[in-house]
Design a protein around this motif. Structure first.
Motif, PDB file in Angstrom:
ATOM      1  N   THR A 286     -23.686  21.133  42.558  1.00 30.31           N
ATOM      2  CA  THR A 286     -23.141  19.960  41.864  1.00 30.31           C
ATOM      3  C   THR A 286     -21.646  19.844  42.111  1.00 30.31           C
ATOM      4  O   THR A 286     -21.128  18.748  42.346  1.00 30.31           O
TER       5      THR A 286
ATOM      6  N   VAL B 299     -19.016  12.947  48.208  1.00 28.55           N
ATOM      7  CA  VAL B 299     -18.610  13.345  46.861  1.00 28.55           C
ATOM      8  C   VAL B 299     -18.078  12.152  46.082  1.00 28.55           C
ATOM      9  O   VAL B 299     -17.751  11.104  46.652  1.00 28.55           O
ATOM     10  N   LEU B 300     -17.972  12.335  44.779  1.00 23.83           N
ATOM     11  CA  LEU B 300     -17.573  11.245  43.887  1.00 23.83           C
ATOM     12  C   LEU B 300     -16.092  10.893  43.999  1.00 23.83           C
ATOM     13  O   LEU B 300     -15.243  11.767  44.212  1.00 23.83           O
TER      14      LEU B 300
ATOM     15  N   TYR C  41     -10.434  12.099  45.478  1.00 15.08           N
ATOM     16  CA  TYR C  41     -11.777  12.667  45.512  1.00 15.08           C
ATOM     17  C   TYR C  41     -11.867  14.097  44.988  1.00 15.08           C
ATOM     18  O   TYR C  41     -12.942  14.695  45.042  1.00 15.08           O
TER      19      TYR C  41
ATOM     20  N   ASP D 100     -20.551  16.501  43.954  1.00  9.28           N
ATOM     21  CA  ASP D 100     -21.538  15.916  44.866  1.00  9.28           C
ATOM     22  C   ASP D 100     -22.117  14.620  44.305  1.00  9.28           C
ATOM     23  O   ASP D 100     -22.352  14.502  43.097  1.00  9.28           O
ATOM     24  N   LYS D 101     -22.345  13.651  45.200  1.00 12.62           N
ATOM     25  CA  LYS D 101     -22.990  12.412  44.762  1.00 12.62           C
ATOM     26  C   LYS D 101     -24.297  12.141  45.514  1.00 12.62           C
ATOM     27  O   LYS D 101     -25.005  11.195  45.201  1.00 12.62           O
ATOM     28  N   GLU D 102     -24.625  12.992  46.504  1.00  9.64           N
ATOM     29  CA  GLU D 102     -25.833  12.747  47.296  1.00  9.64           C
ATOM     30  C   GLU D 102     -27.104  13.226  46.596  1.00  9.64           C
ATOM     31  O   GLU D 102     -28.118  12.542  46.608  1.00  9.64           O
TER      32      GLU D 102
ATOM     33  N   SER E  50     -26.998  15.210  43.375  1.00  9.44           N
ATOM     34  CA  SER E  50     -26.886  15.399  41.928  1.00  9.44           C
ATOM     35  C   SER E  50     -27.250  14.116  41.193  1.00  9.44           C
ATOM     36  O   SER E  50     -26.990  13.008  41.666  1.00  9.44           O
TER      37      SER E  50
ATOM     38  N   PRO F  72     -27.142  11.394  37.891  1.00  6.32           N
ATOM     39  CA  PRO F  72     -26.051  10.884  37.048  1.00  6.32           C
ATOM     40  C   PRO F  72     -25.755  11.809  35.875  1.00  6.32           C
ATOM     41  O   PRO F  72     -24.597  11.969  35.475  1.00  6.32           O
TER      42      PRO F  72
ATOM     43  N   GLN G 225     -23.755  14.725  37.231  1.00  8.59           N
ATOM     44  CA  GLN G 225     -22.394  14.291  37.531  1.00  8.59           C
ATOM     45  C   GLN G 225     -21.566  14.171  36.259  1.00  8.59           C
ATOM     46  O   GLN G 225     -20.400  14.590  36.210  1.00  8.59           O
TER      47      GLN G 225
END
Length: 438
Positions: free
Chosen positions: A98, A114-115, A141, A331-333, A335, A337, A340
């Protein structure tokens, strides 16, 4: 309880099976979901600061106490491994953590995965320039975790004995004065220093002093690196590089491990220094927990700059290298919501909660990159570094280097350390590296 016989029993059993089937089909793996729901949200953090693995695990427990619905697991980058390579491997396997703790220069490589953290509250509380190198197209980021610095760490008790009084760190501002100190230490019965031969120490910390020491203006440093890339810089004629390597020659001469210079491991350094068997060790403030574990006398420690000449006023001779070194990305791929949101909550916990600040400053001996955290440095190395920064005696560390710089040029430095190659070969390998560096 009444007994159900015959057809009634059969119908009841069929109805029970239908209910079970409906539950299973609506939630996929019912056991996994039940476990997930009972456990709340689970998140992971890939830690690339191995020296604070235990402290991070304790912080994860403290965070869970404050947030019972979130479980944080701390994963470790293999000892001596690259966080960039480990994170890349985990992404390739489809199982990234995460949160990932990266070196500053690696953040840009992951920015599409990534977020964007620009909207997080802590951005407004960072110290000056803390997010500059992780901001692209106006978006930040990464979370700036730690301000770190490095140079010669000294054991004051050993140096006091060596000089026959109270050691003054301001007296070490040239290569010659450093060698004289080495001689005094050895005359007093201790060894002068230990040189740790790890590629990351030589390639990510020592050698980059030759780049950063070119000028206090980072724009000029960047021009120098651009010249290396273009092949227009003649490194063999560069005064800062040669001065730095002259100091390294002195280090090699007095190295306690000179008979087998590549045999040492990281753990040997803090033990020798903490026990007073050597007076000096080239390393950073991240090493304090290990030094402290070997220091039974509760002694004093501090930093000395790494001289690059015999002119005390030359830039670098009185400065300590420092910068925001470690960053955390989310990570945004893969994980969810919920994961996150939980990861963001952990980062806020570090910055704004007493337990989080205590972990950062007192437990992990980290100098925060946030001006709202006013806890004084809990260890002598952090305090020494803060003192250098306060009097404008800091040199900006090279936070953005190619990912393979430490492994390739660290190996070149190891050749030099072991006398398997001379300075001409080192210059050749550095120049060749930069011409093809990504």
């Amino acid at each position: 309880m009444k007994r159900v016989k015959g057809t009634g029993l059969l119908m009841l059993m069929l109805a029970f099976i239908v209910v079970l089937s409906a539950c299973g089909s609506s939630n996929g793996n019912s056991k996994e979901n039940a476990a997930s729901n009972s456990a709340g949200v689970k998140i992971t953090l890939l830690n690339s600061k191995g020296e604070i693995q235990t402290q991070l695990e304790d912080a994860a427990k403290a965070f869970h106490e404050d947030n019972p619905d979130i479980t944080l697991e701390i994963q470790a980058v293999p000892n001596g491994g690259s966080p960039f390579e480990r994170a890349s491997t985990l992404y390739a396997s489809g199982n990234p953590p995460t949160m990932i703790m990266l070196d500053t220069g690696d953040v840009e490589k992951f920015k599409d995965r990534v977020l964007d953290l620009s909207g997080e509250k802590w951005n407004a509380d960072t110290v000056a320039n803390a997010t500059d190198l992780t901001t692209f197209d106006g978006k930040n980021y990464a979370f700036p975790l730690a301000v770190e610095g490095y140079g010669f760490i000294y054991n004051k008790a050993v140096l006091d004995k060596a000089v026959g009084g109270t050691f003054d760190p301001a007296t070490i501002n040239t290569t010659d004065s450093l060698e004289k100190l080495f001689q005094q230490i050895e005359a007093s019965g201790s060894k002068a220093l230990v040189v740790s031969p790890m590629d990351w120490s030589l390639g990510a910390h020592y050698l980059p002093l030759a780049y950063a020491g070119q000028n206090k203006d980072m724009a000029e440093v960047n021009k120098f690196v651009d010249g290396l890339r273009a092949g227009t810089v003649q490194l063999g004629d560069n005064a800062v590089f040669n001065g730095l390597m002259d100091t390294f020659d002195v280090m090699m001469k007095y190295n306690i491990d000179q008979a087998s210079p590549l045999a040492g491991v990281y753990e040997r350094g803090p033990e020798l220094l903490g026990k007073g068997e050597v007076g000096i060790w080239f390393m950073g403030n991240w090493a304090w927990p290990q030094i402290n574990s070997f220091d039974t006398a509760n002694g004093a420690y501090g930093f000395l700059p790494v001289p690059v000449s015999n002119n005390p006023t030359d830039y670098g001779n009185q400065e300590i290298s420092s910068a925001v070194s470690k960053r955390i990305v989310i990570d945004k791929e893969k994980s969810t919501p919920e994961q996150q949101a939980a990861a963001k909550k952990f980062l806020e916990w570090i910055v704004y909660q007493d337990k989080g600040q205590d972990f950062l400053v007192n437990k992990a001996s980290i100098i925060p990159a946030f001006k709202n955290i006013t806890l004084p440095a809990a260890d002598p190395l952090g305090k020494s570094l803060q003192d250098y920064i306060a009097i404008d005696r800091s040199e900006q560390s090279m936070s953005v280097l190619p990912a393979d710089h430490w492994s390739i040029l660290g190996a070149s430095m190891q050749k030099y350390l072991s006398k398997a190659g001379d300075r001409a070969l080192l210059v050749k390998e550095i120049e060749e590296y930069w011409k093809t560096a990504k």
